[in-house]
Design an enzyme around this catalytic site. Sequence first.
Site, PDB file in Angstrom:
ATOM      1  N   HIS A  38     -28.825   7.751 -10.501  1.00  0.00           N
ATOM      2  CA  HIS A  38     -28.279   8.091 -11.865  1.00  0.00           C
ATOM      3  C   HIS A  38     -27.861   9.431 -11.945  1.00  0.00           C
ATOM      4  CE1 HIS A  38     -27.017   7.368 -15.946  1.00  0.00           C
ATOM      5  NE2 HIS A  38     -27.762   8.520 -16.336  1.00  0.00           N
ATOM      6  N   VAL A  62       0.851  -1.411  -0.015  1.00  0.00           N
ATOM      7  CA  VAL A  62      -0.150  -0.129  -0.153  1.00  0.00           C
ATOM      8  C   VAL A  62       0.756   1.164   0.085  1.00  0.00           C
ATOM      9  CG1 VAL A  62      -1.911   1.044   1.034  1.00  0.00           C
ATOM     10  CG2 VAL A  62      -1.501  -1.312   1.503  1.00  0.00           C
ATOM     11  N   THR A  80       8.173  -2.112   2.988  1.00  0.00           N
ATOM     12  CA  THR A  80       8.213  -3.453   3.483  1.00  0.00           C
ATOM     13  C   THR A  80       7.443  -3.998   4.525  1.00  0.00           C
ATOM     14  OG1 THR A  80      10.493  -3.223   4.308  1.00  0.00           O
ATOM     15  CG2 THR A  80      10.348  -3.745   1.844  1.00  0.00           C
TER      16      THR A  80
HETATM   17  P1  NAI Z   1       2.710  -4.034   2.832  1.00  0.00           P
HETATM   18  O1  NAI Z   1       2.503  -5.087   3.735  1.00  0.00           O
HETATM   19  O2  NAI Z   1       1.422  -3.464   2.400  1.00  0.00           O
HETATM   20  O3  NAI Z   1       3.682  -4.284   1.652  1.00  0.00           O
HETATM   21  C1  NAI Z   1       5.162  -4.499   1.756  1.00  0.00           C
HETATM   22  C2  NAI Z   1       5.601  -5.028   0.462  1.00  0.00           C
HETATM   23  O4  NAI Z   1       6.748  -5.262   0.756  1.00  0.00           O
HETATM   24  C3  NAI Z   1       5.046  -6.702   0.419  1.00  0.00           C
HETATM   25  O5  NAI Z   1       4.277  -6.411  -1.085  1.00  0.00           O
HETATM   26  C4  NAI Z   1       6.220  -7.301   0.485  1.00  0.00           C
HETATM   27  O6  NAI Z   1       6.191  -8.620  -0.503  1.00  0.00           O
HETATM   28  C5  NAI Z   1       7.194  -6.317   0.145  1.00  0.00           C
HETATM   29  N1  NAI Z   1       8.689  -6.977   0.378  1.00  0.00           N
HETATM   30  C6  NAI Z   1       8.957  -7.405   1.759  1.00  0.00           C
HETATM   31  N2  NAI Z   1      10.295  -7.931   1.740  1.00  0.00           N
HETATM   32  C7  NAI Z   1      10.869  -7.571   0.434  1.00  0.00           C
HETATM   33  C8  NAI Z   1      12.221  -7.321  -0.206  1.00  0.00           C
HETATM   34  N3  NAI Z   1      13.185  -8.083   0.516  1.00  0.00           N
HETATM   35  N4  NAI Z   1      12.362  -7.065  -1.405  1.00  0.00           N
HETATM   36  C9  NAI Z   1      11.198  -6.455  -2.085  1.00  0.00           C
HETATM   37  N5  NAI Z   1       9.864  -6.341  -1.731  1.00  0.00           N
HETATM   38  C10 NAI Z   1       9.852  -6.939  -0.176  1.00  0.00           C
HETATM   39  O7  NAI Z   1       3.398  -2.912   3.857  1.00  0.00           O
HETATM   40  P2  NAI Z   1       3.479  -1.268   3.462  1.00  0.00           P
HETATM   41  O8  NAI Z   1       3.152  -0.750   2.147  1.00  0.00           O
HETATM   42  O9  NAI Z   1       4.875  -0.986   4.010  1.00  0.00           O
HETATM   43  O10 NAI Z   1       2.545  -0.821   4.560  1.00  0.00           O
HETATM   44  C11 NAI Z   1       2.518  -1.160   5.962  1.00  0.00           C
HETATM   45  C12 NAI Z   1       1.257  -1.074   6.625  1.00  0.00           C
HETATM   46  O11 NAI Z   1       0.534   0.061   6.551  1.00  0.00           O
HETATM   47  C13 NAI Z   1       0.206  -2.119   5.999  1.00  0.00           C
HETATM   48  O12 NAI Z   1      -0.340  -2.964   6.857  1.00  0.00           O
HETATM   49  C14 NAI Z   1      -0.814  -1.456   5.179  1.00  0.00           C
HETATM   50  O13 NAI Z   1      -2.044  -1.855   5.241  1.00  0.00           O
HETATM   51  C15 NAI Z   1      -0.700   0.071   6.132  1.00  0.00           C
HETATM   52  N6  NAI Z   1      -0.899   1.144   5.440  1.00  0.00           N
HETATM   53  C16 NAI Z   1      -2.577   1.353   4.922  1.00  0.00           C
HETATM   54  C17 NAI Z   1      -2.681   2.243   4.212  1.00  0.00           C
HETATM   55  C18 NAI Z   1      -4.270   2.352   3.605  1.00  0.00           C
HETATM   56  O14 NAI Z   1      -4.949   1.622   4.114  1.00  0.00           O
HETATM   57  N7  NAI Z   1      -4.446   2.913   2.509  1.00  0.00           N
HETATM   58  C19 NAI Z   1      -1.725   3.161   3.790  1.00  0.00           C
HETATM   59  C20 NAI Z   1      -0.464   3.226   4.120  1.00  0.00           C
HETATM   60  C21 NAI Z   1      -0.300   1.991   4.788  1.00  0.00           C
END
Ligand code: NAI
Length: 462
Positions: free
Chosen positions: A441, A179, A267
Site C-alpha cells: 500500500h 488497437v 483495419t
Molecule cells: P485490429 O484488428 O485491432 O482492429 C481493426 C479494426 O478495424 C477492427 O475493429 C475492425 O472491425 C475494423 N474494420 C475492419 N474493416 C473496416 C471497415 N471497412 N470500416 C471500418 N472499420 C473496419 O487491427 P489494428 O488496430 O490495425 O492492429 C493490427 C494488429 O497489430 C492487431 O493484431 C493488433 O493486436 C496489433 N497491435 C497491437 C498493439 C498492442 O499490443 N498494443 C499495438 C498496435 C498493433
Amino acid sequence: MAQYDVIVIGSGPGGYVAAIRCAQLGLKTACVEGRDTLGGTCLNVGCIPSKALLHASHQLHEAEHNFAKMGLKGKAPSVDWKQMLAYKDDVIGQNTKGVEFLFKKNKIDWIKGWATIPEAGKVQVGDETYETKNILIASGSEPSTLPGVEIDEKVVVSSTGALELPKVPKKLVVIGAGVIGLELGSVYKRLGSEVSVIEFLDVITPGMDAEVQRGLQKMLTKQGLEFTLGAAVQKVEASKTKAKVTYKLRKDDSEHTVEADVVLVATGRRPFTEGLGLDKLGIATTERGQIKTDAHWQTNVPGIYAIGDAIAGPMLAHKAEDEGMACAEVLAGKHGHVNYGVIPGVIYTWPEVASVGATEQDLKNEGRAYKTGKFSFMGNGRAKAVFAGEGFVKILADKETDRILGCHIIGPGAGDLIHEICVAMEFGASAEDVALTCHAHPTYSEAVREAALACGDGPIHA
Ligand code: NAI
C-alpha cells in the site's frame, strides 16, 4: 556441411529473440534482415515509436488538464513536433542498436538483405546462398487495407506513415477502432487534432470483454475522440492535402462522407511473406496467408519453421517472442512450449486496457459457471492521486473451484498489473490465492487484490 544450424528470416521480436535463444543454446545462428536496422515493425515502426509518442502526448495532456489542479501553475507547453519526432527516433535508435549489440554478444551473424528460400536447407540473399540445417521464418506482418482505399503514406496513411506525419493534422479520420486506431487516435487528439474514428462493428476493440469495450469508449469519448460505429467504409478519395471518406451506416444503408487532412487506415494487418518463395516450396498457408505449422512450429516442409505474425494467432510482439524462444528450444532438441491460454493483450491508451484469458462472453458461450469479482479504481487511493479513478479490475473465476479464468482491467498501469494474474493463471491459482497475498500500500495492484476479494467474501474498500 551446412554453414549454419539455423537461419532466422526477420529480426522483429519473434526473429531476434529466437536467434538469441538459438545462439544461447549452442546453435550456429544467422538472422536475415532487409531493413537498415534490426528490430522489425515493433522497434522501428510499431510498438516502440508509438509508445514514445503516447508518453510525450500524455505529458502534454497532464500539463493541460491536471497540473493546475495540483498547484502547478503556468502555461502548458506548446508542441515542437519536429523535436517530438526526433525524441521518438532516438528511442527507436537506442532499441535497434540494443538488438545489434545483443547479436554481437551472442555471435549471431546479421545477413543484410531480403531472403528467398530456394529449397529446404538453403537461404538466398542477393547473390549469396547460405546453407543451413533449419530455417525459421519470422517475417512478420504488414498493414492491410480495404478495397477502394489506397494508402499513399502521406494523406492516407497506415500506422507507419502516422508515425512520420510532417505536421499534426487539424482533422484526422481513423478507420478501425482496434488497437492501432485507438492508440494513434489518442496521440493526435492529445496533440490538438480533431479525431473521428469510423468502425465497422457496433463496438470498439473487437474481442475484448464487453464491459471494457463500453468503459473505454466512454472514457475516450470524454477525452474528445468521436466514434461512428456500425459503419462500413466504402472508399477514400485523396488529393495532395485532403481526403474524403465515404461510409455506409449498416443499420439503414445510408451513405455519409467526412473530410480529413489525414486518414489513418487501421483495419488490421496481414502476414508479410512476399519474396520468400512459399508457393514454389509448396509451403501450406491459410486463405488469410498465414503459414500453417504443427504444434512445434514446423511447416509442412521439414526443416522450415515459422512463428509470429506470419502464422495464426494474435499479432502481438510478445506472442511472437514466446514462440521464438520455444521454437529455438525445439531446434536445440529441447521441449519448447507456449501456453496460448495465457497471452495478455494491452492497449496503451490512457488509462491503459489489459486483458488475459476468457471474457464473460467466452464463458457464457461455453456455458461455464463462473463468478465475477469487480473493483473500481475509485476505491484505490493511489489512482485517485493521479486522476485515474475511472477504471476497474474484473476477475472471472470458476464458480466451484475459484480458479482464475480471466481478468480485464481499465486503469493506470493496467499493462503491468495484468501480469500478476498471468502468473496466477500459469500456476492454476484461485482468486483466493491472489486475495490472500499481501499487496503493498499504496499501489494500483491493491485494486487487483480487491477484485480477487470480490470473488469471495467481498472487497474492503467498496
Ligand atoms: P485490429 O484488428 O485491432 O482492429 C481493426 C479494426 O478495424 C477492427 O475493429 C475492425 O472491425 C475494423 N474494420 C475492419 N474493416 C473496416 C471497415 N471497412 N470500416 C471500418 N472499420 C473496419 O487491427 P489494428 O488496430 O490495425 O492492429 C493490427 C494488429 O497489430 C492487431 O493484431 C493488433 O493486436 C496489433 N497491435 C497491437 C498493439 C498492442 O499490443 N498494443 C499495438 C498496435 C498493433
